[in-house]
Motif scaffolding. Structure first.
Motif, PDB file in Angstrom:
ATOM      1  N   GLY A 128       0.821  -1.192   0.000  1.00  0.00           N
ATOM      2  CA  GLY A 128       0.000   0.000   0.000  1.00  0.00           C
ATOM      3  C   GLY A 128       0.860   1.248   0.000  1.00  0.00           C
ATOM      4  O   GLY A 128       2.066   1.196   0.233  1.00  0.00           O
ATOM      5  N   ALA A 129       0.252   2.382  -0.253  1.00  0.00           N
ATOM      6  CA  ALA A 129       0.986   3.653  -0.288  1.00  0.00           C
ATOM      7  C   ALA A 129       1.454   4.013   1.116  1.00  0.00           C
ATOM      8  O   ALA A 129       0.666   4.000   2.063  1.00  0.00           O
ATOM      9  N   PRO A 130       2.752   4.331   1.287  1.00  0.00           N
ATOM     10  CA  PRO A 130       3.252   4.687   2.614  1.00  0.00           C
ATOM     11  C   PRO A 130       2.797   6.080   3.031  1.00  0.00           C
ATOM     12  O   PRO A 130       2.530   6.943   2.185  1.00  0.00           O
ATOM     13  N   ALA A 131       2.699   6.290   4.344  1.00  0.00           N
ATOM     14  CA  ALA A 131       2.404   7.623   4.853  1.00  0.00           C
ATOM     15  C   ALA A 131       3.653   8.486   4.682  1.00  0.00           C
ATOM     16  O   ALA A 131       4.760   8.072   5.040  1.00  0.00           O
ATOM     17  N   VAL A 132       3.485   9.650   4.091  1.00  0.00           N
ATOM     18  CA  VAL A 132       4.613  10.562   3.860  1.00  0.00           C
ATOM     19  C   VAL A 132       4.459  11.793   4.749  1.00  0.00           C
ATOM     20  O   VAL A 132       3.353  12.155   5.138  1.00  0.00           O
ATOM     21  N   PRO A 133       5.574  12.450   5.070  1.00  0.00           N
ATOM     22  CA  PRO A 133       6.954  12.078   4.711  1.00  0.00           C
ATOM     23  C   PRO A 133       7.485  10.960   5.592  1.00  0.00           C
ATOM     24  O   PRO A 133       7.026  10.756   6.712  1.00  0.00           O
ATOM     25  N   TYR A 134       8.463  10.223   5.059  1.00  0.00           N
ATOM     26  CA  TYR A 134       9.155   9.214   5.853  1.00  0.00           C
ATOM     27  C   TYR A 134      10.579   9.064   5.342  1.00  0.00           C
ATOM     28  O   TYR A 134      10.892   9.390   4.201  1.00  0.00           O
ATOM     29  N   VAL A 135      11.457   8.573   6.209  1.00  0.00           N
ATOM     30  CA  VAL A 135      12.853   8.296   5.857  1.00  0.00           C
ATOM     31  C   VAL A 135      12.915   6.892   5.270  1.00  0.00           C
ATOM     32  O   VAL A 135      12.575   5.920   5.948  1.00  0.00           O
ATOM     33  N   PRO A 136      13.313   6.731   3.994  1.00  0.00           N
ATOM     34  CA  PRO A 136      13.379   5.395   3.404  1.00  0.00           C
ATOM     35  C   PRO A 136      14.613   4.630   3.871  1.00  0.00           C
ATOM     36  O   PRO A 136      15.478   5.170   4.557  1.00  0.00           O
ATOM     37  N   GLY A 137      14.679   3.387   3.431  1.00  0.00           N
ATOM     38  CA  GLY A 137      15.834   2.540   3.762  1.00  0.00           C
ATOM     39  C   GLY A 137      15.414   1.305   4.520  1.00  0.00           C
ATOM     40  O   GLY A 137      15.134   1.377   5.717  1.00  0.00           O
ATOM     41  N   VAL A 138      15.361   0.144   3.834  1.00  0.00           N
ATOM     42  CA  VAL A 138      14.896  -1.091   4.479  1.00  0.00           C
ATOM     43  C   VAL A 138      16.027  -1.868   5.150  1.00  0.00           C
ATOM     44  O   VAL A 138      15.776  -2.904   5.763  1.00  0.00           O
ATOM     45  N   GLN A 139      17.252  -1.361   5.047  1.00  0.00           N
ATOM     46  CA  GLN A 139      18.372  -2.011   5.728  1.00  0.00           C
ATOM     47  C   GLN A 139      19.547  -1.043   5.772  1.00  0.00           C
ATOM     48  O   GLN A 139      19.591  -0.072   5.019  1.00  0.00           O
ATOM     49  N   GLY A 140      20.491  -1.324   6.645  1.00  0.00           N
ATOM     50  CA  GLY A 140      21.650  -0.456   6.747  1.00  0.00           C
ATOM     51  C   GLY A 140      22.744  -1.083   7.584  1.00  0.00           C
ATOM     52  O   GLY A 140      22.562  -2.159   8.178  1.00  0.00           O
ATOM     53  N   VAL A 141      23.875  -0.403   7.619  1.00  0.00           N
ATOM     54  CA  VAL A 141      25.030  -0.831   8.409  1.00  0.00           C
ATOM     55  C   VAL A 141      25.494   0.370   9.220  1.00  0.00           C
ATOM     56  O   VAL A 141      25.544   1.496   8.710  1.00  0.00           O
ATOM     57  N   GLY A 142      25.821   0.137  10.477  1.00  0.00           N
ATOM     58  CA  GLY A 142      26.294   1.216  11.341  1.00  0.00           C
ATOM     59  C   GLY A 142      26.899   0.664  12.607  1.00  0.00           C
ATOM     60  O   GLY A 142      27.433  -0.447  12.614  1.00  0.00           O
ATOM     61  N   THR A 143      26.796   1.431  13.671  1.00  0.00           N
ATOM     62  CA  THR A 143      27.309   0.979  14.970  1.00  0.00           C
ATOM     63  C   THR A 143      26.239   1.214  16.033  1.00  0.00           C
ATOM     64  O   THR A 143      25.524   2.222  16.004  1.00  0.00           O
ATOM     65  N   ALA A 144      26.159   0.301  16.955  1.00  0.00           N
ATOM     66  CA  ALA A 144      25.263   0.418  18.109  1.00  0.00           C
ATOM     67  C   ALA A 144      26.105   0.169  19.353  1.00  0.00           C
ATOM     68  O   ALA A 144      26.662  -0.924  19.514  1.00  0.00           O
ATOM     69  N   GLY A 145      26.242   1.201  20.173  1.00  0.00           N
ATOM     70  CA  GLY A 145      27.099   1.071  21.346  1.00  0.00           C
ATOM     71  C   GLY A 145      28.543   0.798  20.993  1.00  0.00           C
ATOM     72  O   GLY A 145      29.257   0.122  21.743  1.00  0.00           O
ATOM     73  N   GLY A 146      28.969   1.294  19.831  1.00  0.00           N
ATOM     74  CA  GLY A 146      30.344   1.090  19.382  1.00  0.00           C
ATOM     75  C   GLY A 146      30.579  -0.208  18.638  1.00  0.00           C
ATOM     76  O   GLY A 146      31.676  -0.439  18.119  1.00  0.00           O
ATOM     77  N   THR A 147      29.569  -1.069  18.541  1.00  0.00           N
ATOM     78  CA  THR A 147      29.700  -2.361  17.864  1.00  0.00           C
ATOM     79  C   THR A 147      29.182  -2.263  16.436  1.00  0.00           C
ATOM     80  O   THR A 147      28.080  -1.742  16.214  1.00  0.00           O
ATOM     81  N   PRO A 148      29.954  -2.735  15.440  1.00  0.00           N
ATOM     82  CA  PRO A 148      29.456  -2.702  14.059  1.00  0.00           C
ATOM     83  C   PRO A 148      28.286  -3.672  13.886  1.00  0.00           C
ATOM     84  O   PRO A 148      28.352  -4.827  14.312  1.00  0.00           O
ATOM     85  N   VAL A 149      27.211  -3.186  13.253  1.00  0.00           N
ATOM     86  CA  VAL A 149      26.006  -4.001  13.100  1.00  0.00           C
ATOM     87  C   VAL A 149      25.376  -3.790  11.732  1.00  0.00           C
ATOM     88  O   VAL A 149      25.540  -2.746  11.097  1.00  0.00           O
ATOM     89  N   TRP A 150      24.640  -4.808  11.301  1.00  0.00           N
ATOM     90  CA  TRP A 150      23.688  -4.693  10.191  1.00  0.00           C
ATOM     91  C   TRP A 150      22.307  -4.674  10.813  1.00  0.00           C
ATOM     92  O   TRP A 150      22.064  -5.321  11.837  1.00  0.00           O
ATOM     93  N   PHE A 151      21.373  -3.939  10.190  1.00  0.00           N
ATOM     94  CA  PHE A 151      20.018  -3.904  10.732  1.00  0.00           C
ATOM     95  C   PHE A 151      18.978  -3.782   9.627  1.00  0.00           C
ATOM     96  O   PHE A 151      19.243  -3.213   8.569  1.00  0.00           O
ATOM     97  N   PRO A 152      17.776  -4.307   9.859  1.00  0.00           N
ATOM     98  CA  PRO A 152      16.664  -4.148   8.934  1.00  0.00           C
ATOM     99  C   PRO A 152      15.738  -3.041   9.407  1.00  0.00           C
ATOM    100  O   PRO A 152      15.790  -2.619  10.564  1.00  0.00           O
ATOM    101  N   ALA A 153      14.878  -2.566   8.504  1.00  0.00           N
ATOM    102  CA  ALA A 153      13.852  -1.583   8.853  1.00  0.00           C
ATOM    103  C   ALA A 153      12.630  -1.861   7.982  1.00  0.00           C
ATOM    104  O   ALA A 153      12.733  -2.472   6.921  1.00  0.00           O
ATOM    105  N   SER A 154      11.481  -1.414   8.449  1.00  0.00           N
ATOM    106  CA  SER A 154      10.235  -1.650   7.712  1.00  0.00           C
ATOM    107  C   SER A 154       9.751  -0.402   6.999  1.00  0.00           C
ATOM    108  O   SER A 154       8.582  -0.318   6.606  1.00  0.00           O
ATOM    109  N   ALA A 155      10.641   0.573   6.793  1.00  0.00           N
ATOM    110  CA  ALA A 155      10.263   1.845   6.163  1.00  0.00           C
ATOM    111  C   ALA A 155       9.615   1.615   4.801  1.00  0.00           C
ATOM    112  O   ALA A 155      10.161   0.909   3.953  1.00  0.00           O
ATOM    113  N   GLY A 156       8.468   2.215   4.586  1.00  0.00           N
ATOM    114  CA  GLY A 156       7.746   2.058   3.334  1.00  0.00           C
ATOM    115  C   GLY A 156       6.774   0.903   3.356  1.00  0.00           C
ATOM    116  O   GLY A 156       5.807   0.879   2.586  1.00  0.00           O
ATOM    117  N   MET A 157       7.026  -0.066   4.217  1.00  0.00           N
ATOM    118  CA  MET A 157       6.129  -1.214   4.353  1.00  0.00           C
ATOM    119  C   MET A 157       5.202  -1.061   5.546  1.00  0.00           C
ATOM    120  O   MET A 157       4.136  -1.671   5.612  1.00  0.00           O
TER     121      MET A 157
END
Length: 318
Positions: free
Chosen positions: A52-81
């Motif tokens: 279905g059409a997402p509510a706008v505005p929203y920040v896209p990106g269904v996955q990413g790589v970064g750090t959490a508490g200094g630890t390198p991580v991959w993470f998923p997101a449900s943006a747009g879904m």
């Protein structure tokens, strides 16, 4: 914080300042390093997806790589879904149980480029396709991210020969660089012609076809399968229908299987991401990708949509 947002469905995202998110119970704050622009992001932001059409505005990106508490991580997101923001921001709030710790030597941009596309390739080959050492594999769409990953992952799983199919010269080159033993040109809808090309490129009957295309390429590749061979479909980028003839299916007792990442458990997905990141860190797994800045997201989005990028575009967020 800086982020990009979809303000109108069907239009590229726009960079700007937005309030920083605050994690709640069971959530973690991730400082995002890399965010890929994936086909799912484009589909959701177009406003006509099966979610279905997402509510706008929203920040896209269904996955990413970064750090959490200094630890390198991959993470998923449900943006747009589902309601909520995704990975294309300096900070993202993620369910803590969804974080996957990455090896310290993994390149965040390489892992982000692989991401869920490589998960699909790996799990479609092994969990769904039951690939065994010594088998011969055909990978359709070998120039795409799923295809490039599948060629390398099939080899890592012990395949004796990997034959790819790709349409464009650039796609065929990417498939060759990924390590395909032979690459078949997919420039016709003539199933018999394509089947003859695959047969000539293969060393006898094929055990497994990995198919993100469907359509004529899948029907042609199916004709090369041995008795009891498997075709795993995980996409329809060539066509939503396929001229697979009944005689081919019945005479060889073929198995035609569907695959989706949505069927995976959290544990299966995490284990697949961990394996992919480990192989990437060891230099055994990589796909063609470009890195662009968050401020260039609009142009990057348009290039990814038009298919003019030199692979998967990954945004350098921080």
């Amino acid at each position: 914080m800086r982020a990009v947002r979809i303000e109108t469905c069907g239009r590229p995202p726009v960079a700007g300042d937005v309030p920083a998110p605050v994690p709640g119970p069971g959530e973690a704050l991730v400082r995002v390093r890399a965010a890929p622009i994936t086909p799912l992001d484009l589909l959701c932001a177009g406003g006509a997806s099966y979610f279905g059409a997402p509510a706008v505005p929203y920040v896209p990106g269904v996955q990413g790589v970064g750090t959490a508490g200094g630890t390198p991580v991959w993470f998923p997101a449900s943006a747009g879904m589902a309601p909520g923001d995704g990975s294309m921001a300096e900070l993202a709030v993620v369910r803590a149980e969804d974080l996957v710790e990455l090896p310290s030597g993994a390149d965040p941009f390489a892992v982000a480029a692989l991401g869920l596309s490589a998960v699909a390739a790996h799990m479609a080959l092994t969990w769904r396709g039951e690939l065994a050492a010594g088998e011969q594999v055909v990978v359709l769409g070998g120039g795409g991210v799923v295809g490039q990953a599948a060629i390398q992952l099939a080899r890592l799983a012990g395949a004796r020969r990997v034959v790819a199919g790709a349409r464009s010269p650039e796609g065929r080159e990417r498939a060759e660089l990924a390590g395909a033993d032979a690459v078949v040109t997919l420039d016709t809808e003539d199933v018999a012609d394509l089947a003859a090309r695959f047969s000539a490129a293969c060393d006898g009957p094929v055990d497994l076809v990995l198919d993100p295309l469907f359509g004529a390429p899948a029907a042609a590749a199916a004709r090369t399968l041995r008795a009891g061979g498997r075709l795993v479909n995980l996409g329809g980028s060539a066509s939503e229908t396929c001229p697979l003839d009944s005689s081919t299916l019945r005479s060889r007792s073929l198995r035609v299987l569907g695959y989706t990442n949505n069927e995976l458990t959290r544990e299966q997905r995490a284990a697949a991401i961990a394996l992919i990141a480990e192989q990437a860190a060891l230099g055994r797994l990589a796909v063609a990708h470009e890195v662009m800045t968050l401020e260039e997201a609009g142009a990057a989005w348009e290039r990814q949509t038009a298919g003019t990028a030199g692979g998967r575009i990954v945004l350098r967020v921080a």
